[in-house]
Design a protein around this motif. Structure first.
Motif, PDB file in Angstrom:
ATOM      1  N   SER A 182      -4.831 -10.132 -15.537  1.00 43.40           N
ATOM      2  CA  SER A 182      -4.789  -8.794 -16.129  1.00 43.40           C
ATOM      3  C   SER A 182      -5.412  -7.810 -15.143  1.00 43.40           C
ATOM      4  O   SER A 182      -6.090  -8.204 -14.194  1.00 43.40           O
ATOM      5  CB  SER A 182      -5.538  -8.766 -17.465  1.00 43.40           C
ATOM      6  OG  SER A 182      -6.915  -8.977 -17.255  1.00 43.40           O
ATOM      7  N   GLY A 183      -5.194  -6.532 -15.361  1.00 41.63           N
ATOM      8  CA  GLY A 183      -5.737  -5.513 -14.466  1.00 41.63           C
ATOM      9  C   GLY A 183      -4.930  -5.328 -13.200  1.00 41.63           C
ATOM     10  O   GLY A 183      -5.444  -4.861 -12.189  1.00 41.63           O
ATOM     11  N   VAL A 184      -3.644  -5.668 -13.245  1.00 43.88           N
ATOM     12  CA  VAL A 184      -2.766  -5.553 -12.067  1.00 43.88           C
ATOM     13  C   VAL A 184      -2.129  -4.167 -12.051  1.00 43.88           C
ATOM     14  O   VAL A 184      -1.551  -3.721 -13.040  1.00 43.88           O
ATOM     15  CB  VAL A 184      -1.680  -6.645 -12.085  1.00 43.88           C
ATOM     16  CG1 VAL A 184      -0.711  -6.460 -10.923  1.00 43.88           C
ATOM     17  CG2 VAL A 184      -2.312  -8.022 -12.046  1.00 43.88           C
ATOM     18  N   LEU A 185      -2.256  -3.495 -10.916  1.00 45.88           N
ATOM     19  CA  LEU A 185      -1.664  -2.164 -10.753  1.00 45.88           C
ATOM     20  C   LEU A 185      -0.271  -2.218 -10.134  1.00 45.88           C
ATOM     21  O   LEU A 185       0.597  -1.423 -10.479  1.00 45.88           O
ATOM     22  CB  LEU A 185      -2.575  -1.298  -9.875  1.00 45.88           C
ATOM     23  CG  LEU A 185      -4.001  -1.109 -10.370  1.00 45.88           C
ATOM     24  CD1 LEU A 185      -4.842  -0.365  -9.343  1.00 45.88           C
ATOM     25  CD2 LEU A 185      -4.002  -0.389 -11.704  1.00 45.88           C
ATOM     26  N   ASP A 186      -0.065  -3.187  -9.202  1.00 52.54           N
ATOM     27  CA  ASP A 186       1.220  -3.247  -8.503  1.00 52.54           C
ATOM     28  C   ASP A 186       1.361  -4.611  -7.821  1.00 52.54           C
ATOM     29  O   ASP A 186       0.375  -5.251  -7.494  1.00 52.54           O
ATOM     30  CB  ASP A 186       1.286  -2.145  -7.437  1.00 52.54           C
ATOM     31  CG  ASP A 186       2.689  -1.860  -6.945  1.00 52.54           C
ATOM     32  OD1 ASP A 186       3.657  -2.430  -7.506  1.00 52.54           O
ATOM     33  OD2 ASP A 186       2.832  -1.069  -6.001  1.00 52.54           O
ATOM     34  N   VAL A 187       2.595  -5.041  -7.624  1.00 51.11           N
ATOM     35  CA  VAL A 187       2.894  -6.230  -6.825  1.00 51.11           C
ATOM     36  C   VAL A 187       3.348  -5.717  -5.466  1.00 51.11           C
ATOM     37  O   VAL A 187       4.377  -5.067  -5.350  1.00 51.11           O
ATOM     38  CB  VAL A 187       3.995  -7.094  -7.476  1.00 51.11           C
ATOM     39  CG1 VAL A 187       4.340  -8.268  -6.585  1.00 51.11           C
ATOM     40  CG2 VAL A 187       3.569  -7.561  -8.855  1.00 51.11           C
ATOM     41  N   LEU A 188       2.544  -5.990  -4.436  1.00 50.86           N
ATOM     42  CA  LEU A 188       2.836  -5.459  -3.108  1.00 50.86           C
ATOM     43  C   LEU A 188       3.803  -6.327  -2.325  1.00 50.86           C
ATOM     44  O   LEU A 188       4.617  -5.821  -1.556  1.00 50.86           O
ATOM     45  CB  LEU A 188       1.534  -5.293  -2.316  1.00 50.86           C
ATOM     46  CG  LEU A 188       0.504  -4.354  -2.941  1.00 50.86           C
ATOM     47  CD1 LEU A 188      -0.741  -4.294  -2.077  1.00 50.86           C
ATOM     48  CD2 LEU A 188       1.083  -2.966  -3.137  1.00 50.86           C
ATOM     49  N   SER A 189       3.710  -7.647  -2.510  1.00 51.78           N
ATOM     50  CA  SER A 189       4.550  -8.563  -1.749  1.00 51.78           C
ATOM     51  C   SER A 189       4.580  -9.902  -2.466  1.00 51.78           C
ATOM     52  O   SER A 189       3.598 -10.295  -3.087  1.00 51.78           O
ATOM     53  CB  SER A 189       3.972  -8.732  -0.342  1.00 51.78           C
ATOM     54  OG  SER A 189       4.628  -9.738   0.364  1.00 51.78           O
TER      55      SER A 189
END
Length: 100
Positions: A30-37
């Motif tokens: 939880s607390g994920v802002l974005d998936v970068l890769s």
């Protein structure tokens, strides 16, 4: 610990992030802002507490909900590691650091 680091740490205490790893095969974050890769061996997530790198084999993102800030990663999980966002921005990419 320098004062700047203490201020940063104290400002992060209001943030709650849960990481649940089940049998090294299913990871709920939880607390994920974005998936970068992501690929089948590495997933890099921008979280409220910094960049989180997940390493393993046969990794796949099973659930992604940026509305609720939750991500589920399935596969063989070998390593979880945090790094600071500022370090990545200042230093450039990992390869740039190696070939300096």
């Amino acid at each position: 610990m320098p004062i700047d680091e203490r201020k940063t740490m104290s400002s992060m205490t209001n943030v709650i992030q849960n990481i649940i790893l089940e049998n090294r095969e299913k990871l709920n974050i939880s607390g994920v802002l974005d998936v970068l890769s992501f690929d089948d061996q590495i997933v890099i997530l921008e979280t409220e507490l910094g960049l989180l790198t997940v390493k393993g084999e046969n990794l796949r993102i099973n659930k992604l909900s940026l509305d609720t800030s939750e991500v589920t990663v399935d596969g063989e999980i070998f390593q979880l590691a945090y790094s600071e966002k500022e370090n990545m921005e200042k230093g450039g990419s990992f390869l740039n650091k190696i070939f300096k």
